[in-house]
Structure formats: structure tokens, C-alpha cells
Design an enzyme around this catalytic site. Sequence first.
Site, PDB file in Angstrom:
ATOM      1  N   ALA A 125       0.858  -1.185   0.000  1.00 25.55           N
ATOM      2  CA  ALA A 125       0.000   0.000   0.000  1.00 25.55           C
ATOM      3  C   ALA A 125       0.893   1.233   0.000  1.00 25.55           C
ATOM      4  CB  ALA A 125      -0.930   0.004   1.212  1.00 25.55           C
ATOM      5  N   SER A 126       0.393   2.293  -0.643  1.00 20.35           N
ATOM      6  CA  SER A 126       1.165   3.534  -0.708  1.00 20.35           C
ATOM      7  C   SER A 126       0.228   4.724  -0.561  1.00 20.35           C
ATOM      8  CB  SER A 126       1.928   3.632  -2.039  1.00 20.35           C
ATOM      9  OG  SER A 126       2.666   4.838  -2.114  1.00 20.35           O
ATOM     10  N   ALA A 127       0.583   5.642   0.320  1.00 18.88           N
ATOM     11  CA  ALA A 127      -0.211   6.850   0.552  1.00 18.88           C
ATOM     12  C   ALA A 127       0.615   8.074   0.196  1.00 18.88           C
ATOM     13  CB  ALA A 127      -0.679   6.898   2.003  1.00 18.88           C
ATOM     14  N   SER A 128       0.144   9.232   0.598  1.00 18.42           N
ATOM     15  CA  SER A 128       0.785  10.468   0.172  1.00 18.42           C
ATOM     16  C   SER A 128       2.170  10.658   0.769  1.00 18.42           C
ATOM     17  CB  SER A 128      -0.099  11.661   0.546  1.00 18.42           C
ATOM     18  OG  SER A 128      -0.392  11.637   1.931  1.00 18.42           O
ATOM     19  N   GLN A 166       4.630   4.589   2.593  1.00 13.52           N
ATOM     20  CA  GLN A 166       4.167   3.336   2.021  1.00 13.52           C
ATOM     21  C   GLN A 166       4.316   2.248   3.069  1.00 13.52           C
ATOM     22  OE1 GLN A 166       6.923   3.734  -1.231  1.00 13.52           O
ATOM     23  NE2 GLN A 166       8.242   2.117  -0.420  1.00 13.52           N
ATOM     24  N   VAL A 167       3.564   1.160   2.909  1.00 14.07           N
ATOM     25  CA  VAL A 167       3.486   0.135   3.947  1.00 14.07           C
ATOM     26  C   VAL A 167       4.033  -1.180   3.419  1.00 14.07           C
ATOM     27  CG1 VAL A 167       1.971  -1.028   5.585  1.00 14.07           C
ATOM     28  CG2 VAL A 167       1.429   1.292   4.839  1.00 14.07           C
ATOM     29  N   LYS A 180       5.844   1.132   8.117  1.00 16.05           N
ATOM     30  CA  LYS A 180       5.502   2.328   7.351  1.00 16.05           C
ATOM     31  C   LYS A 180       6.781   3.115   7.088  1.00 16.05           C
ATOM     32  CE  LYS A 180       2.441   6.380   7.703  1.00 16.05           C
ATOM     33  NZ  LYS A 180       1.444   7.050   8.596  1.00 16.05           N
ATOM     34  N   ASP A 217      -9.838  10.754  12.484  1.00 12.97           N
ATOM     35  CA  ASP A 217     -10.139  10.352  11.111  1.00 12.97           C
ATOM     36  C   ASP A 217     -10.875   9.010  11.104  1.00 12.97           C
ATOM     37  OD1 ASP A 217     -10.197  10.430   8.370  1.00 12.97           O
ATOM     38  OD2 ASP A 217      -8.155   9.699   8.093  1.00 12.97           O
TER      39      ASP A 217
END
Length: 619
Positions: free
Chosen positions: A197-200, A203-204, A218, A353
Site C-alpha cells: 500500500a502507498s499513501a501520500s 508506504q506500507v 511504514k 479520522d
Amino acid sequence: MVFSRSERRSKRSSSSWSDESLSGGVVDRRSLQVTVREFARSSAAGAASGGVVYSQSEKENHVVDVSSLPQLVRNAGRLNEVVGVLVRFGVAPWLQSIHVEWIQRHLRTKSGDKIGDLSQEKRICLAFTELGTTFIKLGQILSTRADLVGPELAAELAMLQSGTPADDPETVLATVEQELGRPVSQSFAEFDANAFASASIGQVHAAVLEDGTQVVVKVQHHGIEERIRNDLEILVELAKLAENYSPPLKQYRPVAIANEFRKTLENELDFTLEQRNLIRFASNFAGDPGVCIPAAYPDQSSCRVLTMDRLRGMSLSNRGALVAAGFDLSELARRGADIFLQMVFRDGFYHADPHPGNLMVLNDQVIGVLDCGMVGRVDDDLREQIEDLLLAAIDHDADRLLDSVVRIGQVPADFDRDELKNELRFFVEQYASQSVDEFDVSGALNGMTSIVRSHQITLPSRVSLLIKMLVMLEGTAQQLTPAFSLAELLEPYRSEAIIRRLSPARMWRKLQNTHRDWSRLAEAFPGDVSDIVHRVRRGKFSVHLEHQRLDSIVNRLVMGVLASALFVGSASLWSNNVAPLVFGASLPGAIGCVVAIYLGAQLIRAIRKSGNLWDDHRR
């Protein structure tokens, strides 16, 4: 936006603006240069303090070469791109030197839609998405400030997602080894260098510790910190420009908001803060077997690497799978919402959140909470203020609601209390017929936020964050079961709040605080009075009165009187045909009337430039 390698190098040192910077549109080079001049002029004071020297011609024309601004924005090419995108999507009306309507008619989004046909909210989201990580994060944080941007834009911004690609395995391994100070093999028994998984920001990766514990790691994207800090500098300078040249935006203090956002995003870059959040949440729910917080591993963590337990279960976002597995969705919604309400009203430290992707159902229906990077804090004073606000809304009490709003928010100087009271009374009447189990908390909070915003009342960021969390919490629960009522779940906390306010411990604490304040006043008062008397005896006591803008008011008043007197006198000369005469008209009278009209026009122009009196009256 794509540049060749040589173009990218030239962007870092050149002050020229490329027509191709608008990614599919053409903008007049001179218009963009005007914007840079305005930007430079707004930043001139700060740049001068850094040792930049401007030529006389630059001072006269308010022009600063972009290459002279590296200490402010570090990257003129990125500034070029940011301004270009804002212009192309028409989301910065305070850039008044650029006329964007004709641009919007001819440009389209990447999906082929005409920009001019899109709503303002949609254009802002598209612009932020195109500008990348920093502005996507800005949008996500602004989604918590419905009091500033409005509920419609806040809802649109809340859907912003970043599609940042994952770093290559070699870069990831190098980052982990550099951060932990040892080879990856000495920190983990297994480590998958390919992210799942990759976010802003990060990444994980899946990994296994030496004792066999399955964890997730992370890892911060390589170079993301430098890019974000550069964008933050640009953002702060654009906020200064907006505050200087846009009266409607100035009242919302864009510079203060930009600096607040800067601090928030810089905190997100430090993974040790999220690690502390995990530890604190785990401590708060240590005695609750129905809640699972991933354990953090400090020995395998740093500022850019965070290692925590891997939770396995079903995400609350997958409603179909939960139904197929036989879970009671109403019970899950109730328990999940109650976890967050406990965080707020019991602990004063909450996960901000609560969207479905951050909640999982584990074995034995245990609810796991993920992604604890964004948190809010509630102290005793704020808790009481929020309780007053919610209880007044649930009890349909307009007077208490008004007092709560005024006490919490920052009201403008021309605040109309009676008008706000009438709007709140009408607002309360809309919900008066609803029972507790039918009460729409999200609708009430959004409606109240719209009213507050219409009166230019600014709420503290921590209040806006809490309101946004409650709205999102009810929305998440209603995705599981539409009949869910957050107001019904708040009812026990209402009783607890009343009992807590009547408790002897709270009264004793209030009495202690009051006694301490009066003691300080009693100690300081005699000395202050003695000092005043001493100054009066020595003839050195003075009172300073500050009249804001009094000089300009007096100057305009004098000019108005002179113009009126000159016009009346000149009209008298003209009507009496005082010589010399030209074409049968008095020359002194005609000249005097012309001069009086000119002075009057200048006076009106000055008044309109500093603030249109008629527009102010209508507002």
C-alpha cells in the site's frame, strides 16, 4: 506537467516563466509576470531582511526577479507550476491581474471535462490533486474547517486521495537501514521491500520480527520531506499575497491558517509522533478487550520508519463481506461510535479520522483502530464548551446555543448578535420536532457551521476538527446501518456531563481557580495603585489614546469641506457673471467648479479604493 532534464535544471536557476507551465493551456506571459511582481512585492520585506538588494528600477516597478527569491521558495519552477495550476482552474480570484475566464473556456481537465463547466468546489479539488501531496494534505486538513470553507467544499475536500507511487525496493531498503542505523536483516527476520500500500507521505511493507511477530512497516517516501517543505514555503507566501490583496479572504487569516497547516504537516512527517499516539491509545483502552490498538515497536522505528502490529480482519468499508460473515452491523456501528465518544468525553484524546478504512473487525468481533496519525485533544474547558454546544442543540435551546457559539468562536467587530440569534432560533425550530433517536447530528452540526460562517465567526481549529470527526463518525456508522443515531448514543454522555458539572470536585476546583485569580489581583492591586499615584505626583502620568485611521478620516473630511466650499463659491461667481467672461460664462467660476468636481471625484475614488461604503452597507 512534464519537463525535460535540461528544463528542470534551468527552472531551478532561471526567472523566466514558461507558457507550457499550465499543462495544456496557454497563458499570456506578461500576465504571469504581473503576478510574480505582486508576489515579490508582498515578500519584499521578508526578502530584504535576508540580505537581498533590489535595484532602483526594480523598486519603482515593484519587479523582483524570481531568481532572487530562493530563500523564500527555493524553487522558482515549482512556484511557476503552482501559480499556473491555480490560474488554469480559476481557484485564486485574488490573483486579480490574471483574467482566467477565457482560459477556462478553452482548457479541459485530464478526463476531458471543460474546466469552466465545473463547480468551484470541484475545480479546487482538481487543482489540489494536480499539485500533489502537499496540496492534497492541505485539502484534507481544510475539510476539517467547514467554518472557513463551507460544508459543501469541506465534503468535497474530504474525498481527496493521493495516488503517490511506491518507491523502488532498493530505495526503501536504503531508507530503512539509514534510519535504523543497521542492516534490515538485523532488524527483521523477514522484510518485503515491495510495498502492498502507498499513501501520500509513506508506504506500507509487510515484515516479521525475530520472535515471529507479524508487523507492518511504514516507510516515508524518499525526498518527500524536501518537496513538502518547499511547497509549504510557497503556500505561506501565497497566503500572504491573499491576505494583502483579498479583503474577503483576509478576515479568515490565511497566513495564520497556512502556518497552522505547516505545523500540522511537519508533525505528520515525524513518525515518532504517531508512535506516541499508538502507545497512548493502547494505554487508554488497555482494560477494554473489545478494542485493539496496534502495538508500536520503538526499536524498529524512527522519524521516517514506523513498525507496528499487523491486524488481520475485515474492514468496515467492506459492508458486503461483513453481512456475508454474519456480523450484526447495528452492533458494530454502535460499538465503533462509542469507542470514539469515549476518546472525546472520557480521555480527551481522540482519533480524528474515523472513516471506514481505518476500522477493522477482528476475531471475536474485536474492533481494531488503524492510522493514528491525525489526533485531536480536548481539555476540560473545551470539553465543557463542546458539551454546552451539543446539549443546547439537542435541547433546542437557541439562547444557550448562541452563548456557546459566541464564547467558543472569534466574532468580527461588526457582529450582529440579534441577527445570529434569529437564525439560530429558526435553525433550532427545524429540529424541534425530531426525537432523540431521529435527531440528525451531522445535519445539525453542518447547518450550524454554515450559519457561523455566514456571520464571519471563526472557530478554533480544534473545535472544527472535533465537529468534523463527529460528522464523519455518524456518516461511517450510517454506512453500516442507516438507522444509526449518534444523538441517541450521546444521551448517556449528556447525563454524565450534567452530573460532572454538579459534582463537588468540579465546584471545588472552580473555587480554587477563582481564589487563585482573586489572590493574584489582591497582591498586585496595591502596588499598581501606588505606582499610578507616584506617577501622578511626579507629573509623569499620561494616557495614550490611539485613533485608528483618524488621519485619513480628517484628511477626507477637510477635502470634502474644501471641495464643497469651492463648488458653492464658484457656482456663485458663475451665476453672478463675475469677470472675466468667456463665451458669456465667468471664467473663475467655471475653473473653480471644474477643480471642485475633480477634488470630489478624487475623494470618492479614495473612499472606494479603501473600502466601498455602499458594498460594506449591503454586507
